[in-house]
Scaffold this active site. Sequence first.
Site, short mmCIF file in Angstrom:
data_model
loop_
_atom_site.label_atom_id
_atom_site.label_comp_id
_atom_site.label_asym_id
_atom_site.label_seq_id
_atom_site.Cartn_x
_atom_site.Cartn_y
_atom_site.Cartn_z
N SER A 29 0.81 -1.22 0.00
CA SER A 29 0.00 0.00 0.00
C SER A 29 0.84 1.27 0.00
O SER A 29 0.31 2.36 -0.17
CB SER A 29 -0.96 0.01 1.20
OG SER A 29 -0.21 0.09 2.40
N GLY A 30 2.14 1.13 0.18
CA GLY A 30 3.03 2.29 0.10
C GLY A 30 3.26 2.70 -1.34
O GLY A 30 2.78 2.05 -2.27
N PHE A 31 4.03 3.77 -1.51
CA PHE A 31 4.25 4.27 -2.86
C PHE A 31 5.05 3.29 -3.71
O PHE A 31 4.73 3.03 -4.86
CB PHE A 31 4.94 5.63 -2.81
CG PHE A 31 4.09 6.73 -2.24
CD1 PHE A 31 2.70 6.69 -2.33
CD2 PHE A 31 4.67 7.83 -1.63
CE1 PHE A 31 1.90 7.71 -1.82
CE2 PHE A 31 3.89 8.86 -1.11
CZ PHE A 31 2.50 8.81 -1.20
N CYS A 164 17.37 5.30 -3.47
CA CYS A 164 17.10 6.31 -4.49
C CYS A 164 18.22 7.35 -4.61
O CYS A 164 18.77 7.56 -5.69
CB CYS A 164 15.75 6.99 -4.24
SG CYS A 164 15.50 7.57 -2.56
N ASN A 342 12.45 8.73 -8.18
CA ASN A 342 12.83 7.94 -7.01
C ASN A 342 11.94 6.73 -6.77
O ASN A 342 12.37 5.74 -6.21
CB ASN A 342 12.81 8.82 -5.75
CG ASN A 342 11.44 9.39 -5.47
OD1 ASN A 342 10.85 10.02 -6.35
ND2 ASN A 342 10.93 9.17 -4.28
#
Lengths: 378, 378, 378, 378
Positions: A29-31, A164, A342
């Site tokens: 559910s994170g980016f 990143c 990123n």
Amino acid sequence: MTGGASAAAATDADDAAAETVTASVVGASGFAGGELLRLLAGHPHFDIQQATSRQNAGKSVGSTHPPLRGTELRYTEPTDLESVDVLFAATPHGVSMGRIDEFFEVADTVVDLSADFRLDTAAQYDAWYDGHDAPAYLAKAEYALPELNRANLPGADLIASGGCNATATILGLYPLFEHGIFGGETGATDGGVADEVGGDERIVVDVKVGSSEGGAGGGAASSHAERSGVVRPYAPTGHRHEAEIEQFLGTPVAFTCHAVDMVRGASATSHVFPDGPVSKGDLWSAYRESYEDEPFVRLAAGGSGVYRYPEPKAVAGTNVAEVGFELDPSNERVVVFSAIDNVMKGSAGQAVHAANIALGFAETAGLDFAGLHPVGSP
Amino acid sequence: MTGGASAAAATDADDAAAETVTASVVGASGFAGGELLRLLAGHPHFDIQQATSRQNAGKSVGSTHPPLRGTELRYTEPTDLESVDVLFAATPHGVSMGRIDEFFEVADTVVDLSADFRLDTAAQYDAWYDGHDAPAYLAKAEYALPELNRANLPGADLIASGGCNATATILGLYPLFEHGIFGGETGATDGGVADEVGGDERIVVDVKVGSSEGGAGGGAASSHAERSGVVRPYAPTGHRHEAEIEQFLGTPVAFTCHAVDMVRGASATSHVFPDGPVSKGDLWSAYRESYEDEPFVRLAAGGSGVYRYPEPKAVAGTNVAEVGFELDPSNERVVVFSAIDNVMKGSAGQAVHAANIALGFAETAGLDFAGLHPVGSP
Amino acid sequence: MTGGASAAAATDADDAAAETVTASVVGASGFAGGELLRLLAGHPHFDIQQATSRQNAGKSVGSTHPPLRGTELRYTEPTDLESVDVLFAATPHGVSMGRIDEFFEVADTVVDLSADFRLDTAAQYDAWYDGHDAPAYLAKAEYALPELNRANLPGADLIASGGCNATATILGLYPLFEHGIFGGETGATDGGVADEVGGDERIVVDVKVGSSEGGAGGGAASSHAERSGVVRPYAPTGHRHEAEIEQFLGTPVAFTCHAVDMVRGASATSHVFPDGPVSKGDLWSAYRESYEDEPFVRLAAGGSGVYRYPEPKAVAGTNVAEVGFELDPSNERVVVFSAIDNVMKGSAGQAVHAANIALGFAETAGLDFAGLHPVGSP
Amino acid sequence: MTGGASAAAATDADDAAAETVTASVVGASGFAGGELLRLLAGHPHFDIQQATSRQNAGKSVGSTHPPLRGTELRYTEPTDLESVDVLFAATPHGVSMGRIDEFFEVADTVVDLSADFRLDTAAQYDAWYDGHDAPAYLAKAEYALPELNRANLPGADLIASGGCNATATILGLYPLFEHGIFGGETGATDGGVADEVGGDERIVVDVKVGSSEGGAGGGAASSHAERSGVVRPYAPTGHRHEAEIEQFLGTPVAFTCHAVDMVRGASATSHVFPDGPVSKGDLWSAYRESYEDEPFVRLAAGGSGVYRYPEPKAVAGTNVAEVGFELDPSNERVVVFSAIDNVMKGSAGQAVHAANIALGFAETAGLDFAGLHPVGSP
């Protein structure tokens, strides 16, 4: 320094014949997790099995990630993992190392997007973080910056996808080390440059990042009202990505990070005082030689028009790193620019790239989105 | 290095008794010109006579600058100048030097906001620009960074207000020079630090600027579609403000500029490798000593909350420079942050500040706006 | 409909002789509270006594509001209120009504910025909110939209400052009602237009708001990553400000709100189908007559240049409402635009304006900031 | 009203066997032109022959469009057109109609993205624009809103791809007309709804658009400094897209447009007062029935989480239109939201979609990008 020299692990012809493997995403559910789901859903060789999210278990993945609206997949509890070929872990730092044995019980290959397995030794980890729960895995994990160490990745069990800011910085600086413009000739580690390089003048790296680096959570500092239009020093000294960069390049860098007004993107500007005289032609030769066959590195160093140097906007949504440079004769300085998305090249895209190599797929499989023009804040 | 040490030129008590003088603004339709009009309109001691704009002659000043809607003043042709006490020139670089004799025919005091009279010699000017039309004025002009050289300003005829990026950079670095943390003890020039300072390790300055630095004009690169969300290397090497910084601090700096997504604001991050060991306490002492009595410098170096270091947002619309720092022990580095509103402290506000001193008004007269919170892109 | 007709309550000459009163701000760490502190600090007739914040008690007010850095004032506990002349309450909706007796124990005048006392009756309140704790105060409170009902305010004990979206909408529409272009002639309430107006064609109001309307808190929806660049339907129907508008104008409006990418600002576009034929000249006459003497209303309806109609950017940081209109002959429609800074004219600025009138100060005292040009996201 | 009812013109199975056709893009340096090049480059059935740009002739297409960097293709003069199967014209309004004979000399199929051939008659065109150069083609051209009139497109010679704001508006409103919720039953035109529909209460449409709608040019109003953070009335009345909407839906709409701070995106909010009582269930039934099989329409009408209604961010970079609605019982109103990426669904994506149908390719060929999350200003 041989990793980057080998050709792509699989040709497109091989790729067409490749089988499909099953994959799950932990922390979906994170980016980065959402981006993994999107990439895997459009990938010719991955079949998504599960997406876990404690908070959203039972909900559709589209409820958190609009591009996945219409997809049938629903979140499951993080603990209900089924057997898969590949497990992608997009959990916050510190989670994977506590669950790594469990991960290998259900999966043959684990691709971890966190910082948990990026450093070589527990001592290094302790110096930058707070004690490692599974130090035995550190030596087994393959750090993945595919352009520079792809030879290490085929068949790897545990892949630690590069961070990143480190990815942007290392990709920008690497050709200077590889071609002896800075740092002298040294022994490699992890496909990286050196165990130790000298030089009194430190490299200064000034990175600008978007708000997605802070993750999908909230907090006053990341609220729109407080974060819009910022140029905000963020981890001005002691940023943990210094550890990765130092490990890979074999030299410390003086690293400073700023939050700026974009959502996706990391832009690293590295100020390098080279060992001796260097011309712009030398730089072009070095960078071309390092990257001319790379599908995901694009040189941008001058020219005309609006986009002359690397910019996060120009690579938003893609797995491409733009790398460029300018010469400052009056200060005997080389300024290196590198820009990535990123969430893609700095996270989910690089993880898929590494998995493609590990599993023998075409390197670019599932990663061919070219980007948008124009695009606002990427 | 004595300029900054003298007290404010006029007390508030003196100020109350000060007379009103007449002033005109040449080049008033640009961003700096509009800001001058706004500041002078709210200033207790200036009475605006004329605002010139070739393109908008005859129109009301509110037609280009919304905050001035409702004001009676209309633009006049740049050539129809009436006699005034003070003439503010907010024209593009290169215009003032061609009209400087004409300016002094109508005004006793000229405050120039362009780069035309900032450098000391024609040779310096030629090195960074393209030949000076009125070199005799260069030695007469007083460069104005009031905090650092206010002693030079009372009664000055020709004031060259400091440039935006130079102002941010110099205000950030000055205490390190003043207190011997970097650069050794040297002779001053223009109230500045040194004729020549040594040290092998160059200072690296990485500046982020908003779109208002490009002026009120257009062009594809500055269009909203192309400029939104950018981190764009801009004058990555050879930026002309290096000349001002070098002249003032007596040492070259390795300067690089990036366009980021804000309208107002300049944020300078300076990476300094000090001459010897330095503690955070030393830095606090140095910066406090340099700036504790300054009405327009505010220290921000850590603390808690959202705003810990200097940020352009925190000074938007004000004449305040925020200055702060952080220590990087592992790299023996001091990172200095400074943030200004380029249209105010970096241009119109600084010009009014300098004029206040030159004419014997209270330094803060007309410059007391405190800023907004929250504010978006400043 | 007589309130707006009376002249300003105090002349500048009176103002110069006005005394200073003490004031405290309850709920001072929020956006409106911080703005109140800033306005009161620069106000000639207010002396700030206390600023309360449970979460920040003991900290300096500058720790949350950068423009107040350097101010001595520290937050106190909300319960430790000292006696003052005026108490400004900038607490979330629902707090003031529970503490109103306590407020009047320490203050003669209470200016409430929340919705708690804006509606006339408990029944109205119940219809839009959830039960009122102090209904007896509803009839005593004077709703404040100073341009339209300033006659009610001198000497008022309890002032309910108008809400941001309602203020923008009502100021835009009022001249149409006042001059019989829409709604017919009706009886007034609260200085407002009508108890009941007819017409089959509803007024459609489409409002765009910035992120500061959501307050200083956080949450995923208001995080920078999720909120940047949005055009997000927000309270698409049933917005509570409909109640204020309906009470004041005497007619329901079909109200819809969108979140857009700015921090400060509310822009209301009202689509009105007038009772009969109307020309642009009629509109100009009506709006000029309604607002020509108003210090905080500016008409913008066409013209040339970049800023032709009301825009939040043009009033950012100010207490000005821009109001304008356009005629759509083919649809027999009048489109009305109104733009305010929601933290100023829509909240803290309007509260100070109302307090100025209540206490006999010059209306514009402390509210003279003209705004900035250019400015980014306001 | 039959167009939309027919199934997709080609199945995926058919598509795999489809041949490749040649295509050129006239006006390729603009935003829509660049998007076309990107889509065609990634399309399985198009082979790009030429990209024309007078200003950039000889330069690589990547010099203007970063996503195309590395592509070999170079711009040619607009007049040097070679024979192709399909010519896409992405020129400014007014260009295609002057060159349409020339276009058909080199191409079998012309897909025009401008407004030149969208209206049915010269009289209609004259009413909104300034005289048509090739009126004979107006009746031959097929207006393309594929979801609503795909039956007209197979084999079409001249396709007039629907305009961005019209596309968003029509897709949002169409189900209300189709299911008799508004406008009664009427005869269709161009696959559209009606020749004439009644009702006293006009539909109000309030559209918010990004800066890319202004095209790749410059100008002060579209400069970053002036356009950042705007909510700017733009063509507040008399917008030319009213003509398309009226022609398609058979009823005038009261249309108003605002520029907001995003680059890509158009969001239409339509306020509709239905003919009779309607429930939210009725609306869901209507919209589901209209769009359930559409690959490029996604319903979003409530639910939980951050993204509850249509938003341009959620469809940035995609060919998807999000459509949703909310019921306002107290005003007997239906509020309809629709959001598209104006460069994709509102321009290049819709053109490729239409071309896919015209040529018998799978409708979704080359248009499968799902979008990004998070994304900043789209």
